[in-house]
Design an enzyme around this catalytic site. Sequence first.
Site, short mmCIF file in Angstrom:
data_model
loop_
_atom_site.label_atom_id
_atom_site.label_comp_id
_atom_site.label_asym_id
_atom_site.label_seq_id
_atom_site.Cartn_x
_atom_site.Cartn_y
_atom_site.Cartn_z
N TYR A 65 50.84 37.28 34.14
CA TYR A 65 50.49 38.44 34.96
C TYR A 65 51.69 39.38 35.09
O TYR A 65 52.82 38.96 35.30
CB TYR A 65 50.01 38.02 36.35
CG TYR A 65 48.65 37.36 36.37
CD1 TYR A 65 47.85 37.29 35.23
CD2 TYR A 65 48.15 36.81 37.55
CE1 TYR A 65 46.60 36.68 35.26
CE2 TYR A 65 46.90 36.19 37.59
CZ TYR A 65 46.14 36.13 36.44
OH TYR A 65 44.91 35.53 36.48
N SER A 72 36.47 36.95 39.06
CA SER A 72 35.64 38.15 38.93
C SER A 72 34.35 38.03 39.72
O SER A 72 33.26 38.23 39.17
CB SER A 72 35.34 38.45 37.46
OG SER A 72 34.85 39.78 37.31
N PRO A 73 34.42 37.72 41.02
CA PRO A 73 33.20 37.55 41.82
C PRO A 73 32.37 38.82 41.95
O PRO A 73 31.17 38.74 42.19
CB PRO A 73 33.73 37.10 43.18
CG PRO A 73 35.12 37.63 43.24
CD PRO A 73 35.63 37.53 41.83
N LEU A 74 32.99 39.99 41.76
CA LEU A 74 32.25 41.26 41.80
C LEU A 74 31.94 41.78 40.40
O LEU A 74 31.48 42.90 40.24
CB LEU A 74 33.02 42.32 42.59
CG LEU A 74 33.41 41.97 44.02
CD1 LEU A 74 34.00 43.20 44.72
CD2 LEU A 74 32.24 41.41 44.81
N GLY A 121 33.85 42.75 37.86
CA GLY A 121 34.56 43.98 37.53
C GLY A 121 34.18 45.15 38.41
O GLY A 121 34.30 46.31 37.99
N GLY A 122 33.72 44.87 39.63
CA GLY A 122 33.35 45.94 40.56
C GLY A 122 31.88 46.31 40.52
O GLY A 122 31.40 47.05 41.39
N LEU A 123 31.13 45.80 39.54
CA LEU A 123 29.73 46.17 39.41
C LEU A 123 28.88 45.71 40.59
O LEU A 123 27.87 46.33 40.91
CB LEU A 123 29.16 45.60 38.11
CG LEU A 123 29.66 46.26 36.82
CD1 LEU A 123 29.19 45.47 35.61
CD2 LEU A 123 29.19 47.70 36.72
N GLY A 151 29.93 45.57 43.65
CA GLY A 151 30.52 46.12 44.87
C GLY A 151 29.92 47.44 45.29
O GLY A 151 30.56 48.22 46.01
#
Length: 329
Positions: A53, A215-217, A219-221, A223
């Site tokens: 990272y 990636s629980p969202l 990639g933001g989709l 949210g």
Amino acid sequence: MEYTQLGRTGLKVSRLVLGTMNFGPQTDEATSHAIMDTALDAGLNFFDTANVYGWAENKGRTESIIGSWFAKGDGRRDRTVLATKVYGNMGPDGEAWPNHDKLSALNIRRAVEASLKRLGTDYIDVYQFHHVDRATPFEEIWQAVDVLIQQGKVLYAGSSNFPGYKIAQANEAAARRGSVGLVSEQCLYNLFERRAEMEVIPAAQEYGLGVIPWSPLHGGLLGGVLRKETEGKRRTEGRAAATLADPAKRAQLQAYEDLLDKHGLQPGEVALAWLLTRPGVTGPIVGPRTPEQLAGALAALELELGEEVLAGLDEIFPGPGPSPEAFAW
């Protein structure tokens, strides 16, 4: 804050995991420190990072930011369950040197020492294999990890992005050595991407691994991307843009946001809260870029989803079903 055991271990961890991938590339050091302070003050004690990272020419930067935060003292390290990863190439000067990547005994030894130095600590709570190394036998991997455990440099080992059969292979090899084996699996898992339910999560449950979704969202989709798009608050790109270009997937997201609007719920909070209802899940990884994003994630811990909402989510995002029934009889 609610805590749970990490898999079959006695280690107690928060039901949300603080992901640090944005620390450095997206979030400066001071803000990163503020986010970690807020997380710890809220009782969120499980922090996840990786040696790569920072990316590109700054690999290791994220671990260094965490290390400088630990150096502030005040019990920060003692109160934190620290997880990092090994696999990606960490060759000098950003070059892809041989034996500076994957899971050979040589690279594991080298990578641990480098991570400990950057993190400013003498031990790593959960040392995770970032990916499958098909060229290195598990007997060699466990030999290296067992030495680190005996030295007190690593307490537990975990995997990331492992298929179910590799979880089984890894822990059967560990059992033959009398080693502890894997205690956690970090996998892609969310409402949009539920394939882990077929093999990965059942294998993790069978072998006593805690499941840590990344990636629980998606990639933001998940949210509230369509609402934000309409309001001009988000411009999608990459994977998100490709997904929204698919009429069927866009319709799924619209149905998702409509369902939550009907119940007065926030999409990002619901996506996290849904994962907390799933069997085998220890806690999803949240990767805030700002303290405000962390506050929104913490709100998901207080959210209880009713049966109508859960049924609606399953209708919009049906799971694959168990294996082998999902593809056989």
